[in-house]
Design a protein around this motif. Structure first.
Motif, PDB file in Angstrom:
ATOM      1  N   LYS A 118       0.840  -1.201   0.000  1.00 43.80           N
ATOM      2  CA  LYS A 118       0.000   0.000   0.000  1.00 43.80           C
ATOM      3  C   LYS A 118       0.878   1.257   0.000  1.00 43.80           C
ATOM      4  N   PRO A 119       0.383   2.341  -0.603  1.00 42.36           N
ATOM      5  CA  PRO A 119       1.152   3.590  -0.596  1.00 42.36           C
ATOM      6  C   PRO A 119       1.430   4.036   0.842  1.00 42.36           C
ATOM      7  N   LEU A 120       2.610   4.609   1.046  1.00 40.02           N
ATOM      8  CA  LEU A 120       3.017   5.094   2.358  1.00 40.02           C
ATOM      9  C   LEU A 120       2.658   6.588   2.476  1.00 40.02           C
ATOM     10  N   VAL A 121       1.847   6.958   3.446  1.00 38.87           N
ATOM     11  CA  VAL A 121       1.401   8.362   3.632  1.00 38.87           C
ATOM     12  C   VAL A 121       1.930   8.832   4.980  1.00 38.87           C
ATOM     13  N   THR A 122       2.726   9.890   4.913  1.00 34.70           N
ATOM     14  CA  THR A 122       3.288  10.469   6.134  1.00 34.70           C
ATOM     15  C   THR A 122       2.859  11.944   6.232  1.00 34.70           C
ATOM     16  N   ARG A 123       2.248  12.311   7.333  1.00 34.59           N
ATOM     17  CA  ARG A 123       1.772  13.685   7.527  1.00 34.59           C
ATOM     18  C   ARG A 123       2.775  14.457   8.391  1.00 34.59           C
ATOM     19  N   PHE A 124       2.931  15.684   8.061  1.00 42.23           N
ATOM     20  CA  PHE A 124       3.781  16.572   8.838  1.00 42.23           C
ATOM     21  C   PHE A 124       3.059  17.920   8.937  1.00 42.23           C
ATOM     22  N   ALA A 125       3.676  18.848   9.597  1.00 42.98           N
ATOM     23  CA  ALA A 125       3.009  20.147   9.863  1.00 42.98           C
ATOM     24  C   ALA A 125       2.686  20.862   8.578  1.00 42.98           C
ATOM     25  N   GLY A 126       1.404  20.955   8.311  1.00 41.40           N
ATOM     26  CA  GLY A 126       0.957  21.688   7.133  1.00 41.40           C
ATOM     27  C   GLY A 126       1.097  20.944   5.853  1.00 41.40           C
ATOM     28  N   GLY A 127       1.474  19.669   5.911  1.00 38.46           N
ATOM     29  CA  GLY A 127       1.657  18.959   4.658  1.00 38.46           C
ATOM     30  C   GLY A 127       1.523  17.442   4.793  1.00 38.46           C
ATOM     31  N   MET A 128       1.744  16.762   3.604  1.00 39.63           N
ATOM     32  CA  MET A 128       1.578  15.286   3.555  1.00 39.63           C
ATOM     33  C   MET A 128       2.549  14.717   2.531  1.00 39.63           C
ATOM     34  N   LEU A 129       3.195  13.608   2.884  1.00 39.51           N
ATOM     35  CA  LEU A 129       4.147  12.912   2.008  1.00 39.51           C
ATOM     36  C   LEU A 129       3.511  11.588   1.592  1.00 39.51           C
ATOM     37  N   VAL A 130       3.407  11.395   0.274  1.00 41.04           N
ATOM     38  CA  VAL A 130       2.803  10.158  -0.286  1.00 41.04           C
ATOM     39  C   VAL A 130       3.873   9.453  -1.133  1.00 41.04           C
ATOM     40  N   ILE A 131       4.137   8.169  -0.807  1.00 45.28           N
ATOM     41  CA  ILE A 131       5.153   7.385  -1.548  1.00 45.28           C
ATOM     42  C   ILE A 131       4.476   6.118  -2.096  1.00 45.28           C
ATOM     43  N   HIS A 132       4.553   5.958  -3.422  1.00 47.22           N
ATOM     44  CA  HIS A 132       4.031   4.758  -4.096  1.00 47.22           C
ATOM     45  C   HIS A 132       5.208   3.854  -4.501  1.00 47.22           C
ATOM     46  N   ALA A 133       5.028   2.571  -4.354  1.00 46.86           N
ATOM     47  CA  ALA A 133       6.071   1.602  -4.755  1.00 46.86           C
ATOM     48  C   ALA A 133       6.066   1.405  -6.262  1.00 46.86           C
ATOM     49  N   GLU A 134       7.244   1.394  -6.816  1.00 48.10           N
ATOM     50  CA  GLU A 134       7.423   1.065  -8.246  1.00 48.10           C
ATOM     51  C   GLU A 134       8.616   0.110  -8.329  1.00 48.10           C
ATOM     52  N   PRO A 135       8.346  -1.238  -8.174  1.00 44.92           N
ATOM     53  CA  PRO A 135       9.452  -2.214  -8.056  1.00 44.92           C
ATOM     54  C   PRO A 135      10.041  -2.653  -9.383  1.00 44.92           C
ATOM     55  N   ILE A 136       9.790  -1.930 -10.450  1.00 41.97           N
ATOM     56  CA  ILE A 136      10.251  -2.389 -11.753  1.00 41.97           C
ATOM     57  C   ILE A 136      11.759  -2.520 -11.821  1.00 41.97           C
ATOM     58  N   LEU A 137      12.454  -1.602 -11.114  1.00 38.47           N
ATOM     59  CA  LEU A 137      13.913  -1.689 -11.143  1.00 38.47           C
ATOM     60  C   LEU A 137      14.405  -2.948 -10.431  1.00 38.47           C
ATOM     61  N   GLU A 138      13.820  -3.210  -9.237  1.00 35.73           N
ATOM     62  CA  GLU A 138      14.209  -4.416  -8.511  1.00 35.73           C
ATOM     63  C   GLU A 138      13.833  -5.685  -9.288  1.00 35.73           C
ATOM     64  N   ILE A 139      12.642  -5.641  -9.876  1.00 35.56           N
ATOM     65  CA  ILE A 139      12.204  -6.824 -10.663  1.00 35.56           C
ATOM     66  C   ILE A 139      13.122  -7.040 -11.852  1.00 35.56           C
ATOM     67  N   THR A 140      13.548  -5.952 -12.466  1.00 34.42           N
ATOM     68  CA  THR A 140      14.457  -6.075 -13.617  1.00 34.42           C
ATOM     69  C   THR A 140      15.781  -6.678 -13.183  1.00 34.42           C
ATOM     70  N   GLU A 141      16.294  -6.204 -12.019  1.00 35.36           N
ATOM     71  CA  GLU A 141      17.544  -6.782 -11.521  1.00 35.36           C
ATOM     72  C   GLU A 141      17.388  -8.271 -11.217  1.00 35.36           C
ATOM     73  N   ARG A 142      16.267  -8.640 -10.554  1.00 42.15           N
ATOM     74  CA  ARG A 142      16.031 -10.053 -10.260  1.00 42.15           C
ATOM     75  C   ARG A 142      15.880 -10.875 -11.539  1.00 42.15           C
TER      76      ARG A 142
END
Length: 568
Positions: A118-142
């Protein structure tokens, strides 16, 4: 399907299954690795950006905003994440991975390795950080790692299969020899033998196979010889089961018992015409006994009665349990007839020898009577005639002439009697012995036949032989010379008599260089002279041999064994 192909397929399937299982393990581990790394990257990026994020917008400067945007971009590209920063509902910073020059793995591989995060959502003062996973690089390496490992595994599997191909061919090559040898055995070629193998176990099989082949070949050859003997045997051979039913018979049995031609296989042995001996044969079979050479007499329609020897022997298996019988029937009719004829011949020879002895005795007596009585009378007549001639020689010439005629006739009669005595019984044989008698006989023949050269060769001690031997030798020589003089037209006759002491044998050889003869059967041609010589020789258990052909003279070779009673 051959054993080699089955082994190939077994190891190929084993390697394929191993490769698939290894690939599955690698994919599973890669999926967990991607999931772990993506989660770690998302957490690390969230912490780092939270720390680096300015606390309030008012404090932000253009330079700080620029550094923050670069950080989000770099973090997105390195970690393979989609990062978005919001403040007061507005998107301040955004970044994502660069996948333009990326070699994309197969969709199925991506689907198998893509983690559910699931996307990682981190809230801070006056704002919000949203991080989505995109494992294509890791999958390509594997994907690159797994592809390299799978390729290496496939190459290694092919290499292993090649090694197995060489090894299996080497290991199975003895089996091919064995298979070929067994096929040869199946076709009846028992001369097939296996070579020595480098593998100890296979070499043991080769030795055992060759030993089995030699034993089997010897057994079959022995069976073939036995079968040939049974088929060609002149004795009737019938095989019976344990109940006495016929299971086999040879050609001689079929000829001896014509009823076998009607098909008696499986029928009782007693169906044969056994001349009333059925009850005894039943007892022998029921009690599983054996009997050797039981003499039976059978009635033959074309031959009258026939004498047979019946033998019955039980057959046993390896457990010494009776499984049947072997019956042999031998026709001894001719043998018994031959024995009877031999007995009759012996009696005839004894009678012939007795007649010859009686004849010699009569000749001896007749010669003695002629010598003693007629000789004395002739001598007296001749003496009286000489006296008459001498007294009347001058007074009465006629009486003197008549007396001379009487003297001449008496002399002639004396000479005739002398020759008769020599033919009937040479007195020198009793008085002087064999050597002087033969010498005198040869000299007499030489005088009577001056155109023929006579040779007498004597060796060994010939003066100690008994009367029967002496008379036999003298009569044979006398008959041989008479035949040669009358019929051979020869110019030379050689007589050789030798007593070989260490062999205890007497050798008599008579040769002439006449016109020879065509040798035929003495009995059928009724050549009584030669037949008489042969009979005289056989009466002394000797050997008589006549060698001749037209134009090559006649050779008579006689060998007589000298027993103790023949030597005085």
């Amino acid at each position: 399907m051959s054993l080699r192909l089955k082994i190939y397929l077994f190891f190929a399937m084993l390697l394929i299954i191993t490769l698939i299982m290894t690939t599955g393990i690698l994919i599973t581990n890669a999926r967990q690795s991607v999931h772990t790394k993506v989660e770690s990257a998302m957490t690390a990026a969230a912490h780092l950006l939270s720390v680096a994020m300015p606390p309030t917008p008012s404090r932000n400067s253009p330079t700080a905003h620029q550094r923050m945007g670069d950080l989000v971009k770099v973090m997105s590209e390195i970690r393979g994440l989609y990062i978005m920063v919001y403040r007061n509902g507005q998107l301040l910073y955004a970044g994502g991975p660069n996948t333009d020059n990326l070699t994309r793995p197969p969709d199925l591989f991506i689907k198998m390795l893509s983690p559910t995060i699931k996307p990682l959502v981190t809230r801070f003062a006056g704002g919000m950080l949203v991080i989505h996973a995109e494992p294509i690089l890791e999958i390509t390496e594997r994907w690159q790692d797994i592809r390299a490992l799978v390729t290496f595994g496939a190459a290694l599997s092919v290499f292993i299969l090649l090694i197995l191909y060489v090894g299996i061919n080497r290991l199975l090559r003895p089996l091919e020899y064995i298979s070929t040898a067994l096929a040869g055995f199946g076709k009846g070629n028992l001369n097939v033998r296996l070579p020595d193998f480098s593998i100890k176990e296979m070499n043991n099989i080769s030795d055992a196979f060759n030993s089995m082949g030699e034993a089997l070949q010897g057994s079959i050859e022995e069976n073939q010889r036995m079968a040939t003997l049974v088929k060609q045997s002149s004795d009737a051979i019938v095989s019976l089961d344990h109940t006495g039913k016929i299971t086999f018979f040879n050609a001689a049995a079929k000829q001896m018992f014509p009823e076998l031609a009607s098909g008696l296989n499986g029928k009782s042995f007693l169906h044969l015409k056994l001349g009333g001996y059925e009850e005894r044969i039943i007892n022998i079979i029921e009690e599983k006994q054996s009997i050797d050479n039981m003499e039976i007499t059978l009635n033959k329609e074309d031959q009258g009665t026939a004498s047979m020897l019946l033998s019955i022997s039980p057959l046993a298996n390896t457990e010494d349990k009776s499984i049947g019988f072997i019956c042999t029937v031998r026709d001894v009719t001719e043998h018994k007839q031959a024995e009877l004829a031999k007995h009759q011949l012996r009696e005839s020879r004894l009678l012939t020898q007795h007649i010859a002895n009686v004849q010699e005795n009569e000749r001896r007596n007749l010669a003695r009577e002629l010598h003693d009585e007629l000789g004395q009378c002739l001598t007296a007549i001749k003496t009286d005639a000489v006296l008459i001639r001498n007294r009347n020689n001058n007074s009465d010439p006629k009486i003197s002439h008549s007396a001379q005629v009487i003297i001449d006739v008496a002399s002639h009669i004396y000479d005739v009697v002398h020759h008769m005595l020599a033919r009937l019984r040479p007195t020198s044989l009793d008085d002087l012995g064999l050597v002087l008698t033969l010498q005198d006989t040869i000299e007499t023949w030489q005088e009577r036949q001056p155109d023929i050269k006579f040779h007498l060769q004597l060796s060994g001690n010939l003066n100690n032989l008994d009367e029967e031997i002496n008379m036999t030798i003298f009569r044979i020589i006398q008959e041989s010379i008479t035949n040669a003089v009358r019929h051979a037209g020869c110019s030379q006759i050689t007589v050789s008599v030798a007593h070989v002491h260490n062999e205890r044998k007497l050798y008599l050889d008579i040769y002439d260089n006449g016109k020879g003869m065509q040798i035929k059967d003495f009995y059928s041609d009724v050549d009584f002279g030669i037949l008489g010589m042969q009979e005289r020789t056989q009466n002394l258990n000797g050997e008589f041999k006549l060698v001749s052909k037209p134009g090559d003279g006649v050779k008579i070779k006689i060998k007589i064994p000298l027993e103790a009673e023949h030597i005085l």
